[in-house]
Scaffold this motif. Structure first.
Motif, PDB file in Angstrom:
ATOM      1  N   TYR A  50       0.825  -1.206   0.000  1.00 28.87           N
ATOM      2  CA  TYR A  50       0.000   0.000   0.000  1.00 28.87           C
ATOM      3  C   TYR A  50       0.857   1.254   0.000  1.00 28.87           C
ATOM      4  N   THR A  51       0.406   2.240  -0.764  1.00 24.32           N
ATOM      5  CA  THR A  51       1.123   3.511  -0.788  1.00 24.32           C
ATOM      6  C   THR A  51       0.123   4.656  -0.865  1.00 24.32           C
ATOM      7  N   SER A  52       0.596   5.830  -0.487  1.00 24.09           N
ATOM      8  CA  SER A  52      -0.303   6.980  -0.397  1.00 24.09           C
ATOM      9  C   SER A  52      -0.418   7.710  -1.722  1.00 24.09           C
ATOM     10  N   GLY A  53      -1.587   8.265  -1.933  1.00 22.72           N
ATOM     11  CA  GLY A  53      -1.826   9.080  -3.119  1.00 22.72           C
ATOM     12  C   GLY A  53      -2.618  10.303  -2.731  1.00 22.72           C
ATOM     13  N   THR A  54      -3.406  10.792  -3.680  1.00 22.14           N
ATOM     14  CA  THR A  54      -4.126  12.043  -3.457  1.00 22.14           C
ATOM     15  C   THR A  54      -5.354  11.853  -2.581  1.00 22.14           C
ATOM     16  N   THR A  55      -5.973  10.689  -2.660  1.00 21.81           N
ATOM     17  CA  THR A  55      -7.175  10.485  -1.851  1.00 21.81           C
ATOM     18  C   THR A  55      -6.762   9.968  -0.469  1.00 21.81           C
ATOM     19  N   GLY A  56      -7.746   9.903   0.429  1.00 22.25           N
ATOM     20  CA  GLY A  56      -7.445   9.398   1.759  1.00 22.25           C
ATOM     21  C   GLY A  56      -7.243   7.890   1.793  1.00 22.25           C
ATOM     22  N   LYS A  57      -7.633   7.207   0.704  1.00 21.38           N
ATOM     23  CA  LYS A  57      -7.574   5.739   0.691  1.00 21.38           C
ATOM     24  C   LYS A  57      -6.281   5.268   0.020  1.00 21.38           C
ATOM     25  N   PRO A  58      -5.415   4.583   0.776  1.00 20.98           N
ATOM     26  CA  PRO A  58      -4.160   4.131   0.165  1.00 20.98           C
ATOM     27  C   PRO A  58      -4.409   3.157  -0.985  1.00 20.98           C
ATOM     28  N   LYS A  59      -3.486   3.170  -1.930  1.00 18.30           N
ATOM     29  CA  LYS A  59      -3.603   2.295  -3.110  1.00 18.30           C
ATOM     30  C   LYS A  59      -2.786   1.038  -2.890  1.00 18.30           C
ATOM     31  N   GLY A  60      -3.336  -0.093  -3.252  1.00 21.13           N
ATOM     32  CA  GLY A  60      -2.594  -1.346  -3.168  1.00 21.13           C
ATOM     33  C   GLY A  60      -1.843  -1.565  -4.477  1.00 21.13           C
ATOM     34  N   VAL A  61      -0.543  -1.349  -4.441  1.00 18.45           N
ATOM     35  CA  VAL A  61       0.273  -1.562  -5.638  1.00 18.45           C
ATOM     36  C   VAL A  61       0.473  -3.067  -5.800  1.00 18.45           C
ATOM     37  N   GLN A  62      -0.015  -3.612  -6.901  1.00 17.40           N
ATOM     38  CA  GLN A  62       0.055  -5.060  -7.134  1.00 17.40           C
ATOM     39  C   GLN A  62       1.202  -5.396  -8.083  1.00 17.40           C
ATOM     40  N   ARG A  63       2.018  -6.323  -7.643  1.00 15.85           N
ATOM     41  CA  ARG A  63       3.201  -6.699  -8.421  1.00 15.85           C
ATOM     42  C   ARG A  63       3.058  -8.140  -8.904  1.00 15.85           C
ATOM     43  N   ASP A  64       3.664  -8.475 -10.038  1.00 15.93           N
ATOM     44  CA  ASP A  64       3.578  -9.844 -10.559  1.00 15.93           C
ATOM     45  C   ASP A  64       4.711 -10.721  -9.999  1.00 15.93           C
TER      46      ASP A  64
END
Ligand code: AMP
Length: 628
Positions: free
Chosen positions: A240-254
């Motif tokens: 998970y990483t932070s972006g513009t919204t309050g909800k962190p994004k789950g960066v998915q890797r292969d």
């Protein structure tokens, strides 16, 4: 000397041939015949018909040649412990952990959330996931219940692996109460929690849910859990990483692309050799830790140092003694860590034999010239800045030291790495910027090279709309960083285009912190901005509008509310997100349409021109910021 320009050009002009060769750096159960499937842009599937396994490549593969070589060198200056885990032992420990996971019904595609301090079990758990095709979601140990609960609900793990406590600066930080708090808040708590008891803090165990790692390890001491061969595109992890919204994004890797990208980076960028010792002083909760504490060094057959502690505890010589003792060849840390060390007596550096060290890599935030020069002179080795993001998993801009160690330029992380079609774009028109010296948004043309994010976990739409539609008129990946290129093709990073803060190399979202602050009953509104700081790069400063009639006049009341706000942020998000200052203002600067002018606030805080304020609703609002 090889020519980097030619190497780079070939990666763009003959990408299939280039990456087919790089793919040979890892072992495959079924080698890929298809290199990159771009039939559904901006999604890219690397090595789609190949099958492999990250754990096989990081551990099993080395058993024939380096079973007795240290794989992990764990050093804790917090508990004054050291443990060396050979590749053979690592293999045993990972199989035991995998057997425990299996016992809880964890299978291919299931998520396992890992909330652990920097202990060897964190590596065992991550590799055990990779072994059986479970998807790990590591949450940084500095995050607290609120952050953890958000991530539990997004990942919906089948199992959580945690511990009684971490330790920071000699102070025990109990994890279990934070975890219990998160489990109570979460909508989707898992049925099972596996707990490593370090004997640092007492733990209450929930009957039936909480399980002791040592007990279960004992039950699975002879476990035999073979690697599951996985499609190259199978997700290996979500971070998970932070972006513009309050909800962190789950960066998915292969799986396959990541293994290839990391193995290639160890050769071409880090110039590492099998058998070398690599010391990356980050945390497994961040992307640098995933890539360069764990996977990359092991994929390349190195020994990797896992360090729990501060760079100045018990004194500022601790890292250098570690370098001498374990003959570290390559080091990787953040500019903030070096700035902290720079404040201490330089005699600490001279006291250890650093002759094994070849290079220091620094990443995560802008590297200022005085810091770079000081550390290069003190260590007597080249210092290489590298610029990348959670999303990319490995460097976008740096110097490919293993291809051609061309000189760096002060203030620049370097040139685009092979596979990345980096460009600068006008933020208003989306036009590519050709002329040197003109500022633009740093973008990358698709397909992104192997190892970069596949998507946002569970939200393809967010992946496309966030990253690929923010540069007007063209489908180009946005890094959300401003950059400029010089005549020689070196890039310089000028800060974020969005509301992301970078505190000591840690990425935090303004909105996340604001949402926690406005949850306090005395607060009507809040704006959090990153303000330049000599040590940490940036610190968070919160501007708060109190609820009720007028501004808070009473100093004691202000101090009390300010403290309560800080405690709230620390309790919800973690100490890492705590603002350095809380400033009370009667009104926040906004546009007439109600958009917060965070950039203008930041400019005022840093004594810069706030720019065009013609859209501002209340002309006096910035004056309050100035006075604060
Ligand atoms: P993270 O995803 O937490 O690794 O943060 C990535 C962000 O940190 C980038 O988008 C940049 O804003 C910043 N960053 C990382 N490395 C560097 C660097 N070497 N120089 C300047 N900024 C950097």
């Amino acid at each position: 000397m090889a020519d980097y320009a030619a190497f780079y050009q070939r990666s763009l002009q003959e990408p299939d041939a280039f990456w087919r060769e790089q793919a040979e750096r890892i072992e495959w159960a079924a080698p890929p015949t298809q290199i990159c499937d771009t039939s559904r842009p901006p999604f890219a599937s690397w090595f789609a018909d190949g099958s492999t396994n990250l754990c096989h490549n990081a551990v099993d593969r080395h058993l024939a040649e380096r079973a007795e070589q240290p794989a992990l060198i764990w050093v804790s200056s917090e508990t004054d412990q050291e443990r060396i885990v050979s590749y053979a032992e690592l293999d045993r420990e990972v199989q035991r952990m995998a057997a425990i996971f299996r016992q809880f019904g964890v299978g291919q595609g299931d998520r396992v959330l890992i909330y652990l301090p920097m202990i060897p079990e964190a590596a065992f758990a991550m590799l055990a996931c990779a072994r059986i095709g479970a998807i790990h979601c590591v949450v940084f140990g500095g995050f607290a219940s609120g952050s953890l609960a958000t991530r539990i609900d997004d990942a919906q793990p089948k199992l959580i692996v945690s511990a009684d406590a971490g330790s920071r600066g000699g102070k025990v930080i109990p994890y279990k109460p934070l975890l219990d708090g998160a489990l109570a808040q979460a909508q989707h708590p898992p049925a099972h929690v596996l707990l490593v008891d370090r004997g640092l803090a007492p733990m209450e165990k929930a009957q039936g849910r909480d399980h002791d790692y040592t007990d279960l390890r004992g039950q699975h001491i002879d476990a035999d859990v073979p690697c599951t061969w996985l499609p190259a595109t199978h997700p290996s992890y979500v971070l998970y990483t932070s972006g513009t919204t309050g909800k962190p994004k789950g960066v998915q890797r292969d799986t396959g692309g990541y293994a290839v990208a990391l193995a290639a980076s160890m050769r071409h960028i880090f110039d590492a050799q099998p058998g070398d010792t690599f010391f990356c002083a980050s945390d497994i909760g961040w992307v640098v830790g995933h890539s360069y504490i764990l996977y990359a060094p092991l994929l390349a057959g190195l020994s990797t140092v896992i360090y729990e502690g501060l760079p100045i505890q018990p004194d500022a010589g601790v890292w250098w003694r570690l370098v001498e003792r374990h003959r570290v060849n390559i080091m990787f840390t953040s500019p903030t860590a070096i700035r902290i060390l720079k404040k201490h007596d330089p005699a600490h550096l001279k006291a250890s034999d650093l002759s094994s060290l070849r290079t220091l890599f620094l990443a995560g935030e802008p590297l200022d010239e005085p810091t770079s020069t000081w550390v290069a002179d003190s260590l007597g080795v080249p210092v290489t800045d590298n610029y990348w993001q959670t999303e990319t998993g490995w460097p976008i801009l740096t110097i490919a030291r293993g291809v051609a160690p061309q000189p760096g330029k002060p203030g620049s992380p370097g040139v685009p790495m092979y596979g990345y079609r980096v460009g600068l774009y006008d933020d208003a028109s989306g036009e590519p910027i050709q002329e040197p010296g003109r500022k633009g948004v740093l973008g990358i043309e698709g397909p992104l090279p192997p190892g970069c994010l596949q998507t946002v976990w569970g939200d393809d739409e967010r992946f496309v709309s966030t990253y690929w539609k923010s540069i007007p008129g063209r489908m180009v990946y946005s890094t959300f960083d401003w950059g400029v290129r010089d005549v020689d093709g070196y890039y310089f990073i000028l800060g974020r285009t969005d509301d992301v803060l970078n505190v000591a190399g840690h990425r935090l979202g303004s909105r996340e912190i604001e949402e926690v602050i406005t949850g306090h009953p005395a607060v009507a509104e809040a704006a959090v901005v990153g303000v330049a700081d000599a040590e940490k790069g940036q610190v968070a400063v919160a501007f708060v509008v109190p609820r009720g009639a007028g501004p808070l006049e009473d100093e004691a009341e202000k101090a009390a509310v300010g403290q309560a706000i800080l405690a709230r942020v620390a309790g919800e998000l973690g100490a890492v997100a705590k603002p350095a200052r809380v400033v009370f203002v009667p009104v926040l600067p906004k546009t007439r349409s109600g958009k917060l002018l965070r950039r203008a606030i930041q400019a005022v805080c840093e004594g810069r021109d706030p720019g065009d304020l013609s859209t501002m609703e209340d002309a006096g609002a910035l004056e309050w910021v100035r006075r604060g």
